[in-house]
Design a protein around this motif. Structure first.
Motif, short mmCIF file in Angstrom:
data_model
loop_
_atom_site.label_atom_id
_atom_site.label_comp_id
_atom_site.label_asym_id
_atom_site.label_seq_id
_atom_site.Cartn_x
_atom_site.Cartn_y
_atom_site.Cartn_z
N VAL A 280 0.78 -1.02 -0.10
CA VAL A 280 0.02 0.24 0.02
C VAL A 280 0.89 1.36 0.15
O VAL A 280 1.94 1.20 0.60
N SER A 281 0.54 2.24 -0.78
CA SER A 281 1.17 3.53 -0.57
C SER A 281 0.12 4.56 -0.57
O SER A 281 -1.13 4.49 -0.84
N VAL A 282 0.43 5.66 -0.01
CA VAL A 282 -0.45 6.79 0.40
C VAL A 282 0.33 8.09 0.14
O VAL A 282 1.32 8.13 0.06
N ASP A 283 -0.79 9.17 0.03
CA ASP A 283 0.00 10.48 -0.49
C ASP A 283 0.81 10.92 0.82
O ASP A 283 0.65 10.48 1.99
N LYS A 284 1.45 12.06 0.65
CA LYS A 284 2.55 12.42 1.42
C LYS A 284 1.97 13.03 2.97
O LYS A 284 2.60 13.03 3.82
N SER A 285 0.74 13.37 2.97
CA SER A 285 0.44 14.01 4.25
C SER A 285 -0.84 13.32 4.64
O SER A 285 -1.13 13.49 6.00
N LEU A 286 -1.07 12.06 4.49
CA LEU A 286 -2.31 11.18 5.11
C LEU A 286 -1.55 10.50 6.22
O LEU A 286 -0.58 9.72 6.15
N SER A 287 -2.14 10.67 7.51
CA SER A 287 -1.64 9.98 8.58
C SER A 287 -2.76 9.04 8.84
O SER A 287 -4.07 9.07 9.10
N LEU A 288 -2.50 7.55 8.78
CA LEU A 288 -3.44 6.36 9.24
C LEU A 288 -3.81 6.47 10.69
O LEU A 288 -4.81 6.15 11.00
N LEU A 289 -2.53 7.07 11.72
CA LEU A 289 -3.09 6.94 12.85
C LEU A 289 -4.11 8.02 13.37
O LEU A 289 -5.13 7.68 13.92
N ASP A 290 -4.09 9.35 12.53
CA ASP A 290 -5.07 10.32 12.78
C ASP A 290 -6.36 9.73 12.31
O ASP A 290 -7.38 9.99 12.95
N MET A 291 -6.27 9.15 11.19
CA MET A 291 -7.59 8.93 10.43
C MET A 291 -8.32 7.68 11.40
O MET A 291 -9.61 7.72 11.54
N GLY A 292 -7.34 6.83 11.88
CA GLY A 292 -7.98 5.84 12.80
C GLY A 292 -8.62 6.42 14.06
O GLY A 292 -9.63 5.70 14.33
N THR A 293 -8.00 7.30 14.67
CA THR A 293 -8.46 8.10 15.64
C THR A 293 -9.76 8.41 15.34
O THR A 293 -10.77 8.57 16.21
N GLU A 294 -9.82 9.41 14.29
CA GLU A 294 -10.96 9.93 14.02
C GLU A 294 -12.28 9.10 13.74
O GLU A 294 -13.35 9.22 14.12
N LEU A 295 -11.91 7.90 13.12
CA LEU A 295 -12.99 6.91 12.94
C LEU A 295 -13.14 5.91 13.53
O LEU A 295 -13.75 4.87 13.50
N ARG A 296 -12.69 5.96 15.13
CA ARG A 296 -12.84 5.03 16.06
C ARG A 296 -14.33 4.31 16.48
O ARG A 296 -14.42 3.48 16.86
N GLY A 297 -15.29 5.23 16.25
CA GLY A 297 -16.45 5.05 16.52
C GLY A 297 -17.34 4.42 15.41
O GLY A 297 -18.47 4.09 15.34
N LEU A 298 -16.83 4.16 14.14
CA LEU A 298 -17.43 3.81 12.87
C LEU A 298 -17.58 2.47 12.89
O LEU A 298 -16.54 1.53 13.54
N ARG A 299 -18.74 1.74 12.52
CA ARG A 299 -18.83 0.21 12.40
C ARG A 299 -19.43 0.07 10.84
O ARG A 299 -19.72 0.85 10.30
N SER A 300 -19.02 -1.16 10.55
CA SER A 300 -19.32 -1.54 9.19
C SER A 300 -20.69 -1.15 8.70
O SER A 300 -20.89 -1.08 7.64
N GLY A 301 -21.57 -1.34 9.65
CA GLY A 301 -23.06 -0.99 9.31
C GLY A 301 -23.25 0.31 9.04
O GLY A 301 -24.36 0.70 8.28
N ASN A 302 -22.34 1.41 9.35
CA ASN A 302 -22.25 2.64 8.76
C ASN A 302 -21.77 2.76 7.55
O ASN A 302 -21.81 3.93 7.04
N LEU A 303 -21.14 1.86 6.75
CA LEU A 303 -20.50 2.08 5.30
C LEU A 303 -21.45 1.82 4.27
O LEU A 303 -22.47 0.87 4.37
N SER A 304 -21.51 2.67 3.21
CA SER A 304 -22.34 2.55 1.95
C SER A 304 -21.36 2.44 0.93
O SER A 304 -20.69 3.18 0.71
N PHE A 305 -21.76 1.27 0.05
CA PHE A 305 -21.11 0.90 -1.06
C PHE A 305 -21.98 1.24 -2.22
O PHE A 305 -23.12 0.98 -2.59
N LEU A 306 -21.38 2.35 -3.15
CA LEU A 306 -22.55 3.08 -4.07
C LEU A 306 -21.72 3.05 -5.53
O LEU A 306 -20.42 2.62 -5.62
N THR A 307 -22.40 3.31 -6.56
CA THR A 307 -21.62 3.35 -7.97
C THR A 307 -22.00 4.69 -8.50
O THR A 307 -23.53 5.37 -8.46
#
Length: 350
Positions: A280-307
């Motif tokens: 996996v590679s990410v852009d220069k400013s993306l922090s996975l730790l910060d994003m994981g902290t922000e999304l700590r309350g999210l559950r898979s039931g709150n995900l929508s897969f759209l087209t």
């Protein structure tokens, strides 16, 4: 309907690495990638265990494989963010072990992930790879500047031209980019002990060992799940079926991770990380730790897969393409820009 110019050659990615250099650096690179792909999944679902994930990530965050996604994207041509705090991540996926894959320079999966400003949900919007769109001219001036399939942008100008093309098509500003080799999901799924997938009908794979999938729910190991995700030719809607299958597999992985105690057990987490051999590679400013902290309350039931809205398939010259529904595309991505989650979900259903 205009006939496209002759197909422009796609660049290859076969750049040989001296054997001694590859051997010396491989263990470190492999471990970094194992941690990275697993924590990307963790961060995107935010199912808890952020502290445990952070212990791994803190030691590698500064050494993550990065891609320069935005330097070559002219700021004056980029759309402006409308809703402060919302985030849009462009996920570009390839499947390097797909028997039908013929080039390392193509991106088979294009997903615009929208994270609302309240981070209470996430919407994953698949853009069919054959969608016929205007592709800006590449930096070297040798490609683009005309309509083409959206995934041609990556072959012609890498991540920056892909960002430009998606932003031009959607009018949505891309905040971050993540690149994933989805073939590595095999190891993730096996580490999870398999996943539950519901097949829409009985069909037989076109790839060896030509396994048969039966209609209804069934447990699949990593090899079977990836085979399932690759199938499209047995379905009337072709690549749209492949998108559905891939979305099913991603959701199944997230469901299993969130319910299997992976993140609360150091032993299981360690096995999960070691079993994942993706890159996996990410852009220069993306922090996975910060994003994981922000999304700590999210559950898979709150995900929508759209087209992304389309009018179906057709031909431009000799090419089989997907035509975007211009009217619905405009209103749909306007909802994304405004962070109107209910409108996004209703507008992205086929």
């Amino acid at each position: 309907m205009p006939t496209p110019q002759s197909a422009e050659p796609e660049p290859t990615t076969d750049s040989p690495v001296p054997q001694e250099q590859e051997s010396a650096g491989k263990p470190r690179r492999r471990w970094r990638r194992i941690v990275l792909v697993s924590l990307l999944v963790v961060a995107l679902i935010g199912v808890g265990g952020v502290v445990a994930g952070g212990l791994y990530l803190r030691s590698v965050e500064s050494d993550i494989e990065r891609v320069d996604a935005f330097t070559d994207v002219p700021e004056e041509s980029r759309p402006q963010a409308v809703t402060k705090g919302a985030m849009n991540i462009l996920i570009l996926g390839s499947d390097t072990r797909d028997p039908e894959s013929t080039s390392g320079s193509r991106t088979d999966t294009i997903i615009l992930a929208h994270l609302p400003k309240d981070r209470s949900s996430a919407q994953f919007i698949s853009i069919p790879r054959d969608t016929w769109v205007p592709v800006p001219r590449s930096r070297d001036g040798n490609h683009g500047g005309r309509d083409a399939k959206v995934n041609a942008a990556y072959a012609w100008g890498g991540v920056p031209l892909m960002v430009q093309t998606v932003e031009k098509f959607t009018g949505v500003r891309v905040d971050h980019v993540a690149m994933v080799d989805f073939a590595g999901f095999k190891e993730i799924i096996d580490a999870l002990g398999g996943v539950q997938i519901t097949s829409e009908k009985n069909f037989t794979s076109i790839h060896p060992p030509f396994r048969t999938f039966t209609q209804g729910p069934q447990r699949m190991d990593g090899e079977a799940a990836l085979d399932y995700a690759r199938q499209r030719k047995q379905f009337a809607d072709g690549d749209f079926a492949r998108i559905r299958h891939q979305q099913q597999v991603i959701r199944a992985i997230l469901d299993k991770v969130s319910s299997g105690g992976i993140l609360t057990s150091p032993g299981k987490l360690n096995s999960f990380l070691q079993a994942t051999s993706d890159s996996v590679s990410v852009d220069k400013s993306l922090s996975l730790l910060d994003m994981g902290t922000e999304l700590r309350g999210l559950r898979s039931g709150n995900l929508s897969f759209l087209t992304s809205p389309t009018k179906g398939t057709g031909r431009v010259g000799t090419e089989s393409v997907v035509f975007a529904d211009a009217g619905r595309v405009k209103s749909f991505y306007d909802s994304v820009r405004r962070d109107a989650v209910d409108e996004i979900i209703s507008g992205g259903k086929r």
